[in-house]
Design a protein around this motif. Structure first.
Motif, PDB file in Angstrom:
ATOM      1  N   ALA A 151       0.829  -1.198   0.000  1.00  0.00           N
ATOM      2  CA  ALA A 151       0.000   0.000   0.000  1.00  0.00           C
ATOM      3  C   ALA A 151       0.867   1.254   0.000  1.00  0.00           C
ATOM      4  O   ALA A 151       0.573   2.224  -0.709  1.00  0.00           O
ATOM      5  CB  ALA A 151      -0.938  -0.001   1.206  1.00  0.00           C
ATOM      6  N   PHE A 152       1.939   1.252   0.787  1.00  0.00           N
ATOM      7  CA  PHE A 152       2.844   2.398   0.790  1.00  0.00           C
ATOM      8  C   PHE A 152       3.477   2.587  -0.577  1.00  0.00           C
ATOM      9  O   PHE A 152       3.577   3.704  -1.076  1.00  0.00           O
ATOM     10  CB  PHE A 152       3.948   2.222   1.847  1.00  0.00           C
ATOM     11  CG  PHE A 152       3.455   2.262   3.256  1.00  0.00           C
ATOM     12  CD1 PHE A 152       2.295   2.923   3.609  1.00  0.00           C
ATOM     13  CD2 PHE A 152       4.168   1.628   4.248  1.00  0.00           C
ATOM     14  CE1 PHE A 152       1.852   2.960   4.915  1.00  0.00           C
ATOM     15  CE2 PHE A 152       3.737   1.656   5.553  1.00  0.00           C
ATOM     16  CZ  PHE A 152       2.570   2.322   5.886  1.00  0.00           C
ATOM     17  N   PHE A 153       3.912   1.489  -1.176  1.00  0.00           N
ATOM     18  CA  PHE A 153       4.533   1.566  -2.496  1.00  0.00           C
ATOM     19  C   PHE A 153       3.541   2.090  -3.525  1.00  0.00           C
ATOM     20  O   PHE A 153       3.864   2.956  -4.329  1.00  0.00           O
ATOM     21  CB  PHE A 153       5.046   0.182  -2.908  1.00  0.00           C
ATOM     22  CG  PHE A 153       5.691   0.157  -4.257  1.00  0.00           C
ATOM     23  CD1 PHE A 153       6.956   0.681  -4.434  1.00  0.00           C
ATOM     24  CD2 PHE A 153       5.034  -0.366  -5.349  1.00  0.00           C
ATOM     25  CE1 PHE A 153       7.572   0.681  -5.667  1.00  0.00           C
ATOM     26  CE2 PHE A 153       5.631  -0.381  -6.591  1.00  0.00           C
ATOM     27  CZ  PHE A 153       6.899   0.150  -6.751  1.00  0.00           C
ATOM     28  N   GLY A 154       2.323   1.571  -3.504  1.00  0.00           N
ATOM     29  CA  GLY A 154       1.304   2.019  -4.453  1.00  0.00           C
ATOM     30  C   GLY A 154       0.972   3.487  -4.281  1.00  0.00           C
ATOM     31  O   GLY A 154       0.798   4.220  -5.260  1.00  0.00           O
ATOM     32  N   THR A 155       0.899   3.948  -3.040  1.00  0.00           N
ATOM     33  CA  THR A 155       0.614   5.361  -2.778  1.00  0.00           C
ATOM     34  C   THR A 155       1.736   6.236  -3.299  1.00  0.00           C
ATOM     35  O   THR A 155       1.488   7.242  -3.977  1.00  0.00           O
ATOM     36  CB  THR A 155       0.442   5.592  -1.259  1.00  0.00           C
ATOM     37  OG1 THR A 155      -0.595   4.741  -0.780  1.00  0.00           O
ATOM     38  CG2 THR A 155       0.095   7.020  -0.959  1.00  0.00           C
ATOM     39  N   SER A 156       2.959   5.874  -3.020  1.00  0.00           N
ATOM     40  CA  SER A 156       4.102   6.681  -3.455  1.00  0.00           C
ATOM     41  C   SER A 156       4.198   6.742  -4.971  1.00  0.00           C
ATOM     42  O   SER A 156       4.369   7.820  -5.550  1.00  0.00           O
ATOM     43  CB  SER A 156       5.396   6.108  -2.883  1.00  0.00           C
ATOM     44  OG  SER A 156       5.365   6.085  -1.501  1.00  0.00           O
ATOM     45  N   VAL A 157       4.073   5.589  -5.620  1.00  0.00           N
ATOM     46  CA  VAL A 157       4.192   5.552  -7.074  1.00  0.00           C
ATOM     47  C   VAL A 157       3.025   6.281  -7.730  1.00  0.00           C
ATOM     48  O   VAL A 157       3.200   7.014  -8.709  1.00  0.00           O
ATOM     49  CB  VAL A 157       4.306   4.092  -7.567  1.00  0.00           C
ATOM     50  CG1 VAL A 157       4.212   4.008  -9.069  1.00  0.00           C
ATOM     51  CG2 VAL A 157       5.614   3.489  -7.097  1.00  0.00           C
ATOM     52  N   SER A 158       1.821   6.127  -7.187  1.00  0.00           N
ATOM     53  CA  SER A 158       0.656   6.821  -7.746  1.00  0.00           C
ATOM     54  C   SER A 158       0.810   8.333  -7.638  1.00  0.00           C
ATOM     55  O   SER A 158       0.519   9.066  -8.584  1.00  0.00           O
ATOM     56  CB  SER A 158      -0.616   6.388  -7.026  1.00  0.00           C
ATOM     57  OG  SER A 158      -0.813   5.014  -7.143  1.00  0.00           O
ATOM     58  N   LEU A 159       1.282   8.794  -6.493  1.00  0.00           N
ATOM     59  CA  LEU A 159       1.496  10.231  -6.337  1.00  0.00           C
ATOM     60  C   LEU A 159       2.602  10.740  -7.261  1.00  0.00           C
ATOM     61  O   LEU A 159       2.489  11.820  -7.828  1.00  0.00           O
ATOM     62  CB  LEU A 159       1.826  10.563  -4.884  1.00  0.00           C
ATOM     63  CG  LEU A 159       0.634  10.584  -3.936  1.00  0.00           C
ATOM     64  CD1 LEU A 159       1.093  10.747  -2.496  1.00  0.00           C
ATOM     65  CD2 LEU A 159      -0.314  11.703  -4.301  1.00  0.00           C
ATOM     66  N   LEU A 160       3.668   9.964  -7.429  1.00  0.00           N
ATOM     67  CA  LEU A 160       4.740  10.353  -8.341  1.00  0.00           C
ATOM     68  C   LEU A 160       4.218  10.502  -9.762  1.00  0.00           C
ATOM     69  O   LEU A 160       4.451  11.529 -10.417  1.00  0.00           O
ATOM     70  CB  LEU A 160       5.873   9.328  -8.308  1.00  0.00           C
ATOM     71  CG  LEU A 160       6.952   9.500  -9.392  1.00  0.00           C
ATOM     72  CD1 LEU A 160       7.785  10.725  -9.114  1.00  0.00           C
ATOM     73  CD2 LEU A 160       7.797   8.276  -9.495  1.00  0.00           C
ATOM     74  N   ILE A 161       3.487   9.508 -10.234  1.00  0.00           N
ATOM     75  CA  ILE A 161       2.963   9.559 -11.595  1.00  0.00           C
ATOM     76  C   ILE A 161       1.961  10.695 -11.748  1.00  0.00           C
ATOM     77  O   ILE A 161       1.981  11.438 -12.737  1.00  0.00           O
ATOM     78  CB  ILE A 161       2.340   8.197 -11.970  1.00  0.00           C
ATOM     79  CG1 ILE A 161       3.445   7.144 -12.089  1.00  0.00           C
ATOM     80  CG2 ILE A 161       1.549   8.284 -13.268  1.00  0.00           C
ATOM     81  CD1 ILE A 161       2.937   5.727 -12.228  1.00  0.00           C
ATOM     82  N   GLY A 162       1.107  10.872 -10.746  1.00  0.00           N
ATOM     83  CA  GLY A 162       0.126  11.955 -10.799  1.00  0.00           C
ATOM     84  C   GLY A 162       0.780  13.328 -10.849  1.00  0.00           C
ATOM     85  O   GLY A 162       0.414  14.174 -11.679  1.00  0.00           O
ATOM     86  N   PHE A 163       1.739  13.565  -9.968  1.00  0.00           N
ATOM     87  CA  PHE A 163       2.412  14.860  -9.957  1.00  0.00           C
ATOM     88  C   PHE A 163       3.229  15.093 -11.223  1.00  0.00           C
ATOM     89  O   PHE A 163       3.304  16.218 -11.724  1.00  0.00           O
ATOM     90  CB  PHE A 163       3.293  15.004  -8.718  1.00  0.00           C
ATOM     91  CG  PHE A 163       2.529  15.371  -7.481  1.00  0.00           C
ATOM     92  CD1 PHE A 163       1.705  16.479  -7.445  1.00  0.00           C
ATOM     93  CD2 PHE A 163       2.629  14.591  -6.345  1.00  0.00           C
ATOM     94  CE1 PHE A 163       1.000  16.817  -6.308  1.00  0.00           C
ATOM     95  CE2 PHE A 163       1.928  14.913  -5.209  1.00  0.00           C
ATOM     96  CZ  PHE A 163       1.102  16.028  -5.180  1.00  0.00           C
ATOM     97  N   LEU A 164       3.843  14.050 -11.767  1.00  0.00           N
ATOM     98  CA  LEU A 164       4.579  14.211 -13.022  1.00  0.00           C
ATOM     99  C   LEU A 164       3.652  14.577 -14.169  1.00  0.00           C
ATOM    100  O   LEU A 164       3.979  15.422 -15.003  1.00  0.00           O
ATOM    101  CB  LEU A 164       5.345  12.933 -13.362  1.00  0.00           C
ATOM    102  CG  LEU A 164       6.701  12.780 -12.709  1.00  0.00           C
ATOM    103  CD1 LEU A 164       7.321  11.449 -13.084  1.00  0.00           C
ATOM    104  CD2 LEU A 164       7.625  13.900 -13.095  1.00  0.00           C
ATOM    105  N   MET A 165       2.482  13.945 -14.220  1.00  0.00           N
ATOM    106  CA  MET A 165       1.523  14.263 -15.280  1.00  0.00           C
ATOM    107  C   MET A 165       1.012  15.698 -15.154  1.00  0.00           C
ATOM    108  O   MET A 165       0.913  16.422 -16.153  1.00  0.00           O
ATOM    109  CB  MET A 165       0.361  13.263 -15.260  1.00  0.00           C
ATOM    110  CG  MET A 165       0.767  11.881 -15.737  1.00  0.00           C
ATOM    111  SD  MET A 165      -0.464  10.579 -15.523  1.00  0.00           S
ATOM    112  CE  MET A 165      -1.958  11.298 -16.064  1.00  0.00           C
TER     113      MET A 165
END
Length: 180
Positions: free
Chosen positions: A8-22
Protein backbone atom coordinates in the motif's frame (compact mmCIF):
# COMPACT_ATOMS: atom_id res chain seq x y z
CA UNK A 1 4.65 -4.40 9.52
CA UNK A 2 3.13 -6.92 7.14
CA UNK A 3 3.62 -7.38 3.40
CA UNK A 4 0.30 -5.80 2.33
CA UNK A 5 1.00 -2.61 4.25
CA UNK A 6 4.30 -2.22 2.36
CA UNK A 7 2.46 -2.74 -0.94
CA UNK A 8 0.00 0.00 0.00
CA UNK A 9 2.84 2.40 0.79
CA UNK A 10 4.53 1.57 -2.50
CA UNK A 11 1.30 2.02 -4.45
CA UNK A 12 0.61 5.36 -2.78
CA UNK A 13 4.10 6.68 -3.46
CA UNK A 14 4.19 5.55 -7.07
CA UNK A 15 0.66 6.82 -7.75
CA UNK A 16 1.50 10.23 -6.34
CA UNK A 17 4.74 10.35 -8.34
CA UNK A 18 2.96 9.56 -11.60
CA UNK A 19 0.13 11.95 -10.80
CA UNK A 20 2.41 14.86 -9.96
CA UNK A 21 4.58 14.21 -13.02
CA UNK A 22 1.52 14.26 -15.28
CA UNK A 23 0.24 17.50 -13.71
CA UNK A 24 3.69 19.13 -14.00
CA UNK A 25 4.04 17.99 -17.60
CA UNK A 26 0.64 19.46 -18.47
CA UNK A 27 1.31 22.73 -16.65
CA UNK A 28 4.79 23.24 -18.12
CA UNK A 29 3.90 22.32 -21.69
CA UNK A 30 0.28 23.39 -22.23
CA UNK A 31 -0.39 26.48 -20.11
CA UNK A 32 0.71 30.10 -20.34
CA UNK A 33 2.12 29.87 -16.82
CA UNK A 34 4.33 26.93 -17.83
CA UNK A 35 5.61 28.74 -20.90
CA UNK A 36 6.33 31.79 -18.74
CA UNK A 37 8.21 29.65 -16.21
CA UNK A 38 10.31 28.10 -18.98
CA UNK A 39 10.99 31.53 -20.48
CA UNK A 40 12.16 32.88 -17.13
CA UNK A 41 14.53 29.95 -16.73
CA UNK A 42 16.01 30.27 -20.24
CA UNK A 43 16.39 34.04 -20.45
CA UNK A 44 15.03 36.17 -17.58
CA UNK A 45 15.83 39.52 -19.19
CA UNK A 46 14.07 38.66 -22.45
CA UNK A 47 11.13 37.27 -20.48
CA UNK A 48 10.79 40.52 -18.52
CA UNK A 49 10.99 42.55 -21.74
CA UNK A 50 8.16 40.47 -23.21
CA UNK A 51 5.95 41.27 -20.22
CA UNK A 52 6.45 38.29 -17.93
CA UNK A 53 6.80 39.11 -14.25
CA UNK A 54 10.06 37.29 -13.46
CA UNK A 55 9.75 37.76 -9.68
CA UNK A 56 6.26 36.20 -9.74
CA UNK A 57 7.57 33.30 -11.82
CA UNK A 58 10.45 32.72 -9.40
CA UNK A 59 8.07 32.78 -6.42
CA UNK A 60 5.70 30.37 -8.20
CA UNK A 61 8.52 27.95 -9.03
CA UNK A 62 9.69 28.03 -5.39
CA UNK A 63 6.12 27.39 -4.21
CA UNK A 64 5.77 24.42 -6.59
CA UNK A 65 9.11 22.94 -5.55
CA UNK A 66 8.38 23.54 -1.86
CA UNK A 67 4.97 21.87 -2.17
CA UNK A 68 6.46 18.85 -3.92
CA UNK A 69 9.22 18.72 -1.32
CA UNK A 70 6.57 18.79 1.41
CA UNK A 71 4.73 15.87 -0.18
CA UNK A 72 7.99 13.95 -0.48
CA UNK A 73 8.81 14.73 3.14
CA UNK A 74 5.37 13.51 4.16
CA UNK A 75 5.85 10.22 2.33
CA UNK A 76 9.43 9.67 3.51
CA UNK A 77 8.53 8.37 7.01
CA UNK A 78 6.61 5.55 5.34
CA UNK A 79 9.94 4.15 4.08
CA UNK A 80 12.71 5.45 6.34
CA UNK A 81 12.89 5.82 10.09
CA UNK A 82 12.97 9.51 10.95
CA UNK A 83 15.91 10.96 12.84
CA UNK A 84 17.40 14.47 13.15
CA UNK A 85 20.23 13.83 10.66
CA UNK A 86 18.08 12.13 8.02
CA UNK A 87 18.35 15.06 5.61
CA UNK A 88 22.13 15.04 5.79
CA UNK A 89 22.35 11.40 4.80
CA UNK A 90 19.92 11.79 1.88
CA UNK A 91 21.25 15.10 0.57
CA UNK A 92 24.23 13.60 -1.25
CA UNK A 93 22.04 10.96 -2.91
CA UNK A 94 19.48 13.58 -4.03
CA UNK A 95 22.28 15.74 -5.41
CA UNK A 96 23.66 12.78 -7.37
CA UNK A 97 20.21 11.93 -8.74
CA UNK A 98 19.56 15.46 -9.97
CA UNK A 99 22.98 15.82 -11.62
CA UNK A 100 22.90 12.34 -13.20
CA UNK A 101 19.46 12.97 -14.68
CA UNK A 102 20.13 16.53 -15.76
CA UNK A 103 19.20 19.66 -13.84
CA UNK A 104 17.28 21.22 -16.75
CA UNK A 105 14.83 18.34 -17.20
CA UNK A 106 12.22 17.24 -14.68
CA UNK A 107 11.93 13.84 -16.31
CA UNK A 108 15.70 13.45 -16.37
CA UNK A 109 15.81 14.04 -12.64
CA UNK A 110 13.21 11.33 -12.07
CA UNK A 111 15.15 8.99 -14.35
CA UNK A 112 18.36 9.90 -12.51
CA UNK A 113 16.66 9.13 -9.20
CA UNK A 114 15.61 5.68 -10.37
CA UNK A 115 19.05 5.02 -11.86
CA UNK A 116 20.90 6.13 -8.72
CA UNK A 117 18.52 4.19 -6.47
CA UNK A 118 18.80 0.96 -8.44
CA UNK A 119 22.56 1.19 -8.81
CA UNK A 120 22.95 1.96 -5.11
CA UNK A 121 20.91 -1.09 -4.11
CA UNK A 122 22.42 -3.44 -6.69
CA UNK A 123 25.96 -2.09 -6.30
CA UNK A 124 25.88 -2.34 -2.52
CA UNK A 125 24.42 -5.85 -2.71
CA UNK A 126 27.11 -6.98 -5.15
CA UNK A 127 29.89 -5.42 -3.10
CA UNK A 128 28.56 -6.98 0.11
CA UNK A 129 28.54 -10.40 -1.56
CA UNK A 130 32.13 -9.95 -2.70
CA UNK A 131 33.66 -8.06 0.24
CA UNK A 132 31.27 -8.93 3.06
CA UNK A 133 28.62 -7.00 4.99
CA UNK A 134 31.13 -4.42 6.25
CA UNK A 135 30.58 -2.53 2.96
CA UNK A 136 26.92 -1.75 3.64
CA UNK A 137 27.50 1.44 5.71
CA UNK A 138 29.43 2.88 2.75
CA UNK A 139 26.52 2.58 0.33
CA UNK A 140 26.63 6.31 -0.47
CA UNK A 141 29.85 5.78 -2.39
CA UNK A 142 28.01 4.01 -5.22
CA UNK A 143 25.96 7.12 -6.22
CA UNK A 144 29.13 9.20 -6.04
CA UNK A 145 30.82 6.84 -8.50
CA UNK A 146 27.78 7.12 -10.80
CA UNK A 147 27.99 10.93 -10.45
CA UNK A 148 31.67 10.98 -11.41
CA UNK A 149 31.05 8.73 -14.42
CA UNK A 150 28.14 10.90 -15.54
CA UNK A 151 30.16 14.09 -15.23
CA UNK A 152 32.97 12.50 -17.26
CA UNK A 153 30.84 11.11 -20.10
CA UNK A 154 27.59 13.16 -20.06
CA UNK A 155 28.18 16.44 -18.22
CA UNK A 156 24.66 17.74 -18.96
CA UNK A 157 23.01 14.61 -17.57
CA UNK A 158 21.58 11.54 -19.23
CA UNK A 159 18.42 13.38 -20.30
CA UNK A 160 20.48 15.64 -22.60
CA UNK A 161 22.37 12.80 -24.33
CA UNK A 162 21.56 12.37 -28.03
CA UNK A 163 20.61 8.69 -27.83
CA UNK A 164 19.67 8.46 -31.54
CA UNK A 165 23.19 9.45 -32.54
CA UNK A 166 24.76 6.97 -30.13
CA UNK A 167 22.50 4.14 -31.30
CA UNK A 168 23.21 4.96 -34.95
CA UNK A 169 26.96 4.90 -34.35
CA UNK A 170 26.65 1.63 -32.43
CA UNK A 171 24.47 0.10 -35.15
CA UNK A 172 26.80 0.94 -38.01
CA UNK A 173 30.03 0.28 -36.13
CA UNK A 174 31.35 3.82 -35.97
CA UNK A 175 31.00 7.19 -37.61
CA UNK A 176 33.22 6.35 -40.61
CA UNK A 177 31.08 3.40 -41.76
CA UNK A 178 27.79 5.30 -41.56
CA UNK A 179 25.89 5.97 -44.81
CA UNK A 180 25.50 9.62 -45.68
Amino acid sequence: MNFWANQAFFGTSVSLLIGFLMVLYFILNYTKIGVALKACVCNPMLASISGINVKYSNILSWLISGGLGGVAGGLLPLWVQGKPVLGDSLLAIMFCASIVGGVEEIYGTVLGGFLVGFTQILGTSALSLILGPAVIPYKTIVPMIILILTLLFAPNGIAKVNWKKILTIAKFGGASKRKA
